[in-house]
Design a protein around this motif. Structure first.
Motif, mmCIF file in Angstrom:
data_model
loop_
_atom_site.group_PDB
_atom_site.id
_atom_site.type_symbol
_atom_site.label_atom_id
_atom_site.label_comp_id
_atom_site.label_asym_id
_atom_site.label_seq_id
_atom_site.Cartn_x
_atom_site.Cartn_y
_atom_site.Cartn_z
ATOM 1 N N PHE A 197 0.827 -1.218 0.000
ATOM 2 C CA PHE A 197 0.000 0.000 0.000
ATOM 3 C C PHE A 197 0.858 1.264 0.000
ATOM 4 O O PHE A 197 0.346 2.375 0.078
ATOM 5 C CB PHE A 197 -0.900 0.009 1.252
ATOM 6 C CG PHE A 197 -0.070 -0.194 2.499
ATOM 7 C CD1 PHE A 197 0.515 0.876 3.126
ATOM 8 C CD2 PHE A 197 0.169 -1.479 2.984
ATOM 9 C CE1 PHE A 197 1.335 0.691 4.220
ATOM 10 C CE2 PHE A 197 0.978 -1.670 4.094
ATOM 11 C CZ PHE A 197 1.566 -0.586 4.700
ATOM 12 N N GLU A 233 0.773 1.610 14.287
ATOM 13 C CA GLU A 233 0.145 2.269 13.134
ATOM 14 C C GLU A 233 -0.669 1.232 12.371
ATOM 15 O O GLU A 233 -0.242 0.089 12.184
ATOM 16 C CB GLU A 233 1.220 2.872 12.227
ATOM 17 C CG GLU A 233 2.027 3.961 12.910
ATOM 18 C CD GLU A 233 3.376 4.169 12.266
ATOM 19 O OE1 GLU A 233 4.289 3.335 12.489
ATOM 20 O OE2 GLU A 233 3.522 5.146 11.523
ATOM 21 N N GLU A 239 13.215 2.475 5.450
ATOM 22 C CA GLU A 239 13.053 1.708 6.678
ATOM 23 C C GLU A 239 14.244 2.044 7.585
ATOM 24 O O GLU A 239 15.371 1.601 7.335
ATOM 25 C CB GLU A 239 13.008 0.198 6.343
ATOM 26 C CG GLU A 239 13.135 -0.735 7.519
ATOM 27 C CD GLU A 239 12.214 -0.397 8.689
ATOM 28 O OE1 GLU A 239 10.990 -0.378 8.517
ATOM 29 O OE2 GLU A 239 12.734 -0.153 9.798
#
Ligand code: SAH
Ligand code: SF4
Length: 410
Positions: free
Chosen positions: A149, A304, A208
């Protein structure tokens, strides 16, 4: 209206791209010991003076925010010249600055090549809120992970950012926001901890951070250093998709707040959404969270959870989420999915997000929905990309149409 400044225009070029050809070593991003060693090795500071000189430089760089040795007026002219000859303290080039109609700002920074590489570009976002301002910092150019996503995830990793490049995002943002003391204030001036424009930072930009652990660690330890930028570690949050072995190290060696990009409560779905889950499945991730050093009710982990229509947004999912987090001091952050051209998901309906949030609220987690910010300038979560992959005009228009049609809240 959002607006955008092209800062590569000739009129601003020189002011905003100091030291573009960065052949000199930068002093930004070095530990105190490394800085002392660099000064001594360059033969411009005797060993017995190194500590004192580092202290002076640290103050100029991180309290006063100067980006030119000439402004360090308690250092002799000769030494300033020698420093400038050997070292750089310049900022990256600002290719573009965009300001959203909600006050969010986004910068496209260009960093000079490292070694044989090409110049690279990354985005940094500033989100002003009532009583605080948060800077969202990038740790990599692109990302090796491929969360299905996430827009950044469609961009191949170009390289890790250095500690200097991570820190100069903060320094440049503070320059542009007028968040350093005036040059005319006395040399001892410190920035008050209250009233700062950038009061918080989040490692939630591109990349990341735990795949670039050493550079991120160095940068965050400098950002939280009490004699410099002095951001409290409680105001620094590092978000990871779940690189389990480095989670413990984050707590132990950096000591900042942790956010986990959870997004699913079972391995089958999480394998699809956040593929690193195949390597570090939920059981291991949850164990690492439970064992996060310093965890307490006052220092909670943020989970999250991106709201994807008919993918992970049912009430059963909400129940599973509450069950999964049981016993972990946690905050939940529901993120309405931000669309991008080519994405295979839709944002959950607002009504569904509210129902989901109500369930979470009733289970004792406060105000969990993250309001999307800066959507008009593509500054929202997961929308960041670099210049090399920026949207074509047609894609941008398609995206705008998607957002108008999409969500009542945007
Ligand atoms: N790589 C790190 C930090 C950067 S992403 C991580 O994954 O945690 C910051 C947050 O934005 C993550 O929680 C990520 O999952 C979320 N995100 C990514 N793409 C998004 C999108 N299109 N809409 C909403 N949130 C998104
Ligand atoms: Fe990388 Fe985070 Fe995007 Fe996943 S969500 S692709 S880890 S930046």
């Amino acid at each position: 209206m959002a607006f955008s400044l092209d800062l590569t225009a000739d009129s601003t070029r020189n002011a905003l791209r100091p030291g573009m050809a960065q052949e000199k070593a930068s002093l930004i991003g070095l530990t105190r010991a490394e800085m002392a060693e660099a000064l001594v090795n360059a033969g411009i500071v005797p060993e017995r003076q190194a500590k004192m000189r580092v202290q002076q430089l640290w103050h100029w760089l991180y309290v006063r925010g100067v980006s030119d040795f000439a402004h360090m007026f308690n250092i002799s002219k000769d030494l300033r010249a020698a420093l400038a000859e050997h070292f750089s303290i310049s900022r990256p080039e600002i290719v573009e600055e965009q300001i959203s109609n909600d006050g969010t700002r986004k910068w496209l920074f260009r960093f000079p090549p490292r070694g044989a590489g090409r110049p690279v570009e990354i985005e940094t976002v500033y989100i002003p809120e009532e009583g605080r301002g948060t800077l969202c910092i990038s740790s990599q150019v692109g990302c090796t992970l491929t969360c299905s996503f996430c827009h950044t995830g469609t961009q191949k990793l170009v390289r890790n950012l250095t500690a200097e490049e991570i820190l100069t995002q903060l320094l440049s943002a503070r320059d542009r926001l007028g968040d350093f003391p005036d040059r005319d204030t006395p040399a001892g001036a410190i920035v008050p901890s209250e009233g700062r424009k950038v009061s918080n930072i989040v490692m939630m930009g591109m990349g990341e951070p735990l795949y670039n652990f050493e550079a991120v660690k160095k940068a965050l330890l400098i950002a939280s250093d009490g004699d410099g930028l002095a951001l409290s570690k409680r105001r620094i949050t590092l978000s990871t998709s779940g690189v389990v072995p480095e989670i413990y190290r984050t707590g132990e060696e950096i000591g900042v707040m942790l956010a986990i990009s959870l997004h699913a409560t079972n391995d089958d779905l999480r394998d699809l959404l956040v593929p690193i889950n195949k390597k570090f499945p939920l059981k291991e991730l949850m164990k690492a969270c439970r064992e996060y050093p310093g965890l307490s009710n006052a220092r909670r982990i943020t989970f999250e959870y991106v709201m994807l229509k008919e993918v992970n947004d049912s009430l059963d999912d909400a129940k599973a989420l509450v069950k999964l987090l049981k016993g972990i001091p946690a905050k939940i952050n529901l993120i309405p999915f931000n669309p991008w051209p080519g994405s295979n998901y839709q944002c959950s309906d607002w009504e569904q997000i509210e129902k989901f949030a109500d369930y979470i609220n009733a289970a004792g987690y406060a105000s969990p929905i993250r309001t999307p910010r800066g959507r008009d300038i593509l500054a929202a979560c997961g929308q960041l990309k670099s210049e090399s992959e920026r949207l074509k005009k047609s894609e941008r228009l398609a995206l705008e149409a998607m957002m108008i049609a999409g969500h009542g809240e945007a």
